[in-house]
Write a protein that holds these residues in place. Structure first.
Motif, PDB file in Angstrom:
ATOM      1  N   MET A   1       0.821  -1.206   0.000  1.00 30.76           N
ATOM      2  CA  MET A   1       0.000   0.000   0.000  1.00 30.76           C
ATOM      3  C   MET A   1       0.860   1.264   0.000  1.00 30.76           C
ATOM      4  O   MET A   1       0.565   2.242  -0.686  1.00 30.76           O
ATOM      5  CB  MET A   1      -0.913  -0.017   1.230  1.00 30.76           C
ATOM      6  N   THR A   2       1.928   1.243   0.779  1.00 32.00           N
ATOM      7  CA  THR A   2       2.798   2.421   0.815  1.00 32.00           C
ATOM      8  C   THR A   2       3.447   2.659  -0.548  1.00 32.00           C
ATOM      9  O   THR A   2       3.630   3.803  -0.969  1.00 32.00           O
ATOM     10  CB  THR A   2       3.884   2.277   1.901  1.00 32.00           C
ATOM     11  N   HIS A   3       3.793   1.570  -1.245  1.00 30.43           N
ATOM     12  CA  HIS A   3       4.373   1.700  -2.592  1.00 30.43           C
ATOM     13  C   HIS A   3       3.374   2.338  -3.542  1.00 30.43           C
ATOM     14  O   HIS A   3       3.716   3.221  -4.345  1.00 30.43           O
ATOM     15  CB  HIS A   3       4.802   0.323  -3.112  1.00 30.43           C
ATOM     16  N   LEU A   4       2.096   1.930  -3.451  1.00 23.58           N
ATOM     17  CA  LEU A   4       1.056   2.497  -4.305  1.00 23.58           C
ATOM     18  C   LEU A   4       0.868   3.985  -4.018  1.00 23.58           C
ATOM     19  O   LEU A   4       0.772   4.811  -4.950  1.00 23.58           O
ATOM     20  CB  LEU A   4      -0.262   1.750  -4.081  1.00 23.58           C
ATOM     21  N   LEU A   5       0.831   4.355  -2.749  1.00 24.66           N
ATOM     22  CA  LEU A   5       0.661   5.757  -2.395  1.00 24.66           C
ATOM     23  C   LEU A   5       1.847   6.592  -2.846  1.00 24.66           C
ATOM     24  O   LEU A   5       1.687   7.733  -3.305  1.00 24.66           O
ATOM     25  CB  LEU A   5       0.460   5.895  -0.883  1.00 24.66           C
ATOM     26  N   ASP A   6       3.061   6.037  -2.755  1.00 28.31           N
ATOM     27  CA  ASP A   6       4.246   6.750  -3.248  1.00 28.31           C
ATOM     28  C   ASP A   6       4.154   6.982  -4.758  1.00 28.31           C
ATOM     29  O   ASP A   6       4.568   8.035  -5.262  1.00 28.31           O
ATOM     30  CB  ASP A   6       5.518   5.966  -2.908  1.00 28.31           C
ATOM     31  N   GLN A   7       3.616   6.015  -5.484  1.00 30.65           N
ATOM     32  CA  GLN A   7       3.437   6.189  -6.926  1.00 30.65           C
ATOM     33  C   GLN A   7       2.500   7.355  -7.220  1.00 30.65           C
ATOM     34  O   GLN A   7       2.769   8.173  -8.108  1.00 30.65           O
ATOM     35  CB  GLN A   7       2.885   4.908  -7.547  1.00 30.65           C
ATOM     36  N   TYR A   8       1.402   7.412  -6.506  1.00 25.86           N
ATOM     37  CA  TYR A   8       0.471   8.533  -6.699  1.00 25.86           C
ATOM     38  C   TYR A   8       1.143   9.866  -6.382  1.00 25.86           C
ATOM     39  O   TYR A   8       0.957  10.862  -7.093  1.00 25.86           O
ATOM     40  CB  TYR A   8      -0.767   8.357  -5.810  1.00 25.86           C
ATOM     41  N   LEU A   9       1.917   9.899  -5.296  1.00 29.24           N
ATOM     42  CA  LEU A   9       2.544  11.145  -4.869  1.00 29.24           C
ATOM     43  C   LEU A   9       3.591  11.642  -5.860  1.00 29.24           C
ATOM     44  O   LEU A   9       3.880  12.842  -5.921  1.00 29.24           O
ATOM     45  CB  LEU A   9       3.169  10.967  -3.484  1.00 29.24           C
ATOM     46  N   ARG A  10       4.154  10.745  -6.653  1.00 28.93           N
ATOM     47  CA  ARG A  10       5.146  11.144  -7.660  1.00 28.93           C
ATOM     48  C   ARG A  10       4.514  11.520  -9.000  1.00 28.93           C
ATOM     49  O   ARG A  10       5.220  11.968  -9.901  1.00 28.93           O
ATOM     50  CB  ARG A  10       6.148  10.005  -7.871  1.00 28.93           C
ATOM     51  N   ASP A  11       3.227  11.326  -9.155  1.00 30.13           N
ATOM     52  CA  ASP A  11       2.553  11.516 -10.433  1.00 30.13           C
ATOM     53  C   ASP A  11       1.584  12.698 -10.330  1.00 30.13           C
ATOM     54  O   ASP A  11       0.472  12.563  -9.827  1.00 30.13           O
ATOM     55  CB  ASP A  11       1.788  10.236 -10.806  1.00 30.13           C
ATOM     56  N   ASP A  12       1.998  13.880 -10.801  1.00 25.89           N
ATOM     57  CA  ASP A  12       1.176  15.078 -10.675  1.00 25.89           C
ATOM     58  C   ASP A  12      -0.146  14.951 -11.422  1.00 25.89           C
ATOM     59  O   ASP A  12      -1.183  15.441 -10.956  1.00 25.89           O
ATOM     60  CB  ASP A  12       1.939  16.297 -11.199  1.00 25.89           C
ATOM     61  N   GLU A  13      -0.123  14.312 -12.587  1.00 23.74           N
ATOM     62  CA  GLU A  13      -1.353  14.158 -13.363  1.00 23.74           C
ATOM     63  C   GLU A  13      -2.353  13.272 -12.625  1.00 23.74           C
ATOM     64  O   GLU A  13      -3.562  13.573 -12.573  1.00 23.74           O
ATOM     65  CB  GLU A  13      -1.035  13.567 -14.740  1.00 23.74           C
ATOM     66  N   MET A  14      -1.866  12.189 -12.032  1.00 25.35           N
ATOM     67  CA  MET A  14      -2.748  11.300 -11.290  1.00 25.35           C
ATOM     68  C   MET A  14      -3.292  11.985 -10.027  1.00 25.35           C
ATOM     69  O   MET A  14      -4.466  11.839  -9.677  1.00 25.35           O
ATOM     70  CB  MET A  14      -2.016  10.014 -10.912  1.00 25.35           C
ATOM     71  N   LEU A  15      -2.435  12.755  -9.339  1.00 23.56           N
ATOM     72  CA  LEU A  15      -2.891  13.495  -8.166  1.00 23.56           C
ATOM     73  C   LEU A  15      -4.036  14.436  -8.521  1.00 23.56           C
ATOM     74  O   LEU A  15      -5.014  14.554  -7.795  1.00 23.56           O
ATOM     75  CB  LEU A  15      -1.739  14.302  -7.565  1.00 23.56           C
ATOM     76  N   GLU A  16      -3.922  15.094  -9.662  1.00 25.56           N
ATOM     77  CA  GLU A  16      -4.966  16.024 -10.085  1.00 25.56           C
ATOM     78  C   GLU A  16      -6.274  15.289 -10.368  1.00 25.56           C
ATOM     79  O   GLU A  16      -7.360  15.760  -9.995  1.00 25.56           O
ATOM     80  CB  GLU A  16      -4.495  16.787 -11.328  1.00 25.56           C
ATOM     81  N   LYS A  17      -6.187  14.128 -11.008  1.00 29.47           N
ATOM     82  CA  LYS A  17      -7.392  13.346 -11.313  1.00 29.47           C
ATOM     83  C   LYS A  17      -8.075  12.857 -10.038  1.00 29.47           C
ATOM     84  O   LYS A  17      -9.291  12.924  -9.897  1.00 29.47           O
ATOM     85  CB  LYS A  17      -7.030  12.156 -12.203  1.00 29.47           C
ATOM     86  N   ILE A  18      -7.269  12.342  -9.109  1.00 32.71           N
ATOM     87  CA  ILE A  18      -7.845  11.819  -7.865  1.00 32.71           C
ATOM     88  C   ILE A  18      -8.425  12.949  -7.025  1.00 32.71           C
ATOM     89  O   ILE A  18      -9.516  12.822  -6.451  1.00 32.71           O
ATOM     90  CB  ILE A  18      -6.783  11.036  -7.078  1.00 32.71           C
ATOM     91  N   ALA A  19      -7.727  14.093  -6.969  1.00 34.72           N
ATOM     92  CA  ALA A  19      -8.209  15.227  -6.184  1.00 34.72           C
ATOM     93  C   ALA A  19      -9.562  15.716  -6.698  1.00 34.72           C
ATOM     94  O   ALA A  19     -10.427  16.121  -5.910  1.00 34.72           O
ATOM     95  CB  ALA A  19      -7.192  16.361  -6.219  1.00 34.72           C
ATOM     96  N   ALA A  20      -9.778  15.672  -8.016  1.00 32.80           N
ATOM     97  CA  ALA A  20     -11.007  16.181  -8.619  1.00 32.80           C
ATOM     98  C   ALA A  20     -12.236  15.354  -8.265  1.00 32.80           C
ATOM     99  O   ALA A  20     -13.364  15.798  -8.503  1.00 32.80           O
ATOM    100  CB  ALA A  20     -10.850  16.253 -10.135  1.00 32.80           C
ATOM    101  N   ARG A  21     -12.042  14.166  -7.680  1.00 31.63           N
ATOM    102  CA  ARG A  21     -13.181  13.319  -7.289  1.00 31.63           C
ATOM    103  C   ARG A  21     -13.121  12.936  -5.810  1.00 31.63           C
ATOM    104  O   ARG A  21     -13.810  12.013  -5.376  1.00 31.63           O
ATOM    105  CB  ARG A  21     -13.222  12.069  -8.172  1.00 31.63           C
ATOM    106  N   SER A  22     -12.339  13.665  -5.023  1.00 27.40           N
ATOM    107  CA  SER A  22     -12.150  13.346  -3.601  1.00 27.40           C
ATOM    108  C   SER A  22     -12.486  14.558  -2.753  1.00 27.40           C
ATOM    109  O   SER A  22     -12.252  15.703  -3.154  1.00 27.40           O
ATOM    110  CB  SER A  22     -10.708  12.912  -3.340  1.00 27.40           C
ATOM    111  N   TYR A  23     -13.025  14.316  -1.530  1.00 28.29           N
ATOM    112  CA  TYR A  23     -13.527  15.423  -0.730  1.00 28.29           C
ATOM    113  C   TYR A  23     -13.717  14.988   0.723  1.00 28.29           C
ATOM    114  O   TYR A  23     -13.640  13.800   1.052  1.00 28.29           O
ATOM    115  CB  TYR A  23     -14.868  15.913  -1.287  1.00 28.29           C
ATOM    116  N   ARG A  24     -13.974  15.968   1.563  1.00 30.58           N
ATOM    117  CA  ARG A  24     -14.325  15.722   2.970  1.00 30.58           C
ATOM    118  C   ARG A  24     -15.806  15.351   3.015  1.00 30.58           C
ATOM    119  O   ARG A  24     -16.675  16.156   2.704  1.00 30.58           O
ATOM    120  CB  ARG A  24     -14.066  16.975   3.796  1.00 30.58           C
ATOM    121  N   HIS A  25     -16.089  14.134   3.398  1.00 38.18           N
ATOM    122  CA  HIS A  25     -17.461  13.636   3.389  1.00 38.18           C
ATOM    123  C   HIS A  25     -18.267  14.267   4.521  1.00 38.18           C
ATOM    124  O   HIS A  25     -17.712  14.637   5.565  1.00 38.18           O
ATOM    125  CB  HIS A  25     -17.448  12.109   3.547  1.00 38.18           C
TER     126      HIS A  25
END
Length: 220
Positions: A1-25
């Motif tokens: 899981m930590t490896h997967l999260l590190d991959q996301y953190l290194r990928d600006d395009e992926m961070l932007e995509k995930i951020a656009a569909r994520s929020y404080r519930h």
């Protein structure tokens, strides 16, 4: 899981995509949507992170609900405590046996995307409903469980450390869920979610990664 999260953190395009569909519930956790096909019949992979401290108002929110879909969940860090409820089945006027019964207002909850950066949550008042708490379930770090869409529950907000789960949502089984509350007005109501910025999301993913990477014995 930590490896997967590190991959996301290194990928600006992926961070932007995930951020656009994520929020404080509205139920006071960070909902981070890692994978979403956009198809209601498909699957969705999310992280749910409950991060104390909470305000006094948040701690007293009842947060009782069911779901539009069944799901599988694994506790990545922390401890998930849920209180389980059922609708009272006794005929009107009967004295309920066992657990105390509480009268709630019942709403049908339906989210709707308003634009690129926000969602609206619509609550349609249905009626009053009597619920009884039938028990409590506790899932420790590393445990996995399955919850059917019609099961009524609330997650008890953690007081000391983050609790984070990885949730695999199944196909949508109806277009609404039910919310039970005594604080909302007895009319239709709504609230709004605002999506995270990429920088906000990155900070949250780092916090989850660090918590997941820390051995449970050390954290306790």
């Amino acid at each position: 899981m930590t490896h997967l999260l590190d991959q996301y953190l290194r990928d600006d395009e992926m961070l932007e995509k995930i951020a656009a569909r994520s929020y404080r519930h509205v139920n006071h956790f960070d909902k981070i949507v890692l994978v979403d096909s956009g198809d209601p019949r498909g699957y969705r992979l999310t992280l749910h992170a409950w991060c104390p401290p909470y305000t006094e108002k948040e701690l007293y929110d009842e947060l009782i609900h069911d779901h539009r879909f069944s799901f599988w969940s694994t506790v990545l860090t922390g401890r998930l405590v849920s209180q389980n409820y059922s609708r009272r089945q006794a005929a009107q006027g009967d004295v309920p046996a066992g657990n105390p019964v509480t009268l709630f207002r019942q709403y049908r909850y339906s989210p709707e995307k308003l634009g690129v950066s926000s969602y609206a949550n619509f609550y349609q008042f249905v009626d009053e409903a009597e619920l009884e708490m039938t028990g409590e379930s506790v899932e420790e770090r590393g445990n996995s469980y399955h919850l059917q869409y019609h099961r009524i529950h609330r997650v008890v907000l953690p007081m000391e450390a983050m609790t984070c789960t990885m949730v695999l949502r199944g196909p949508r089984e109806r277009d609404f869920s039910n919310v039970y509350n005594t604080a909302y007005p007895s009319t239709d109501t709504q609230s709004q979610n605002v999506m995270f910025t990429p920088d906000e999301l990155a900070g949250k993913l780092r916090g989850i990664r660090d918590a997941v990477a820390t051995p449970a014995a050390v954290r306790s």
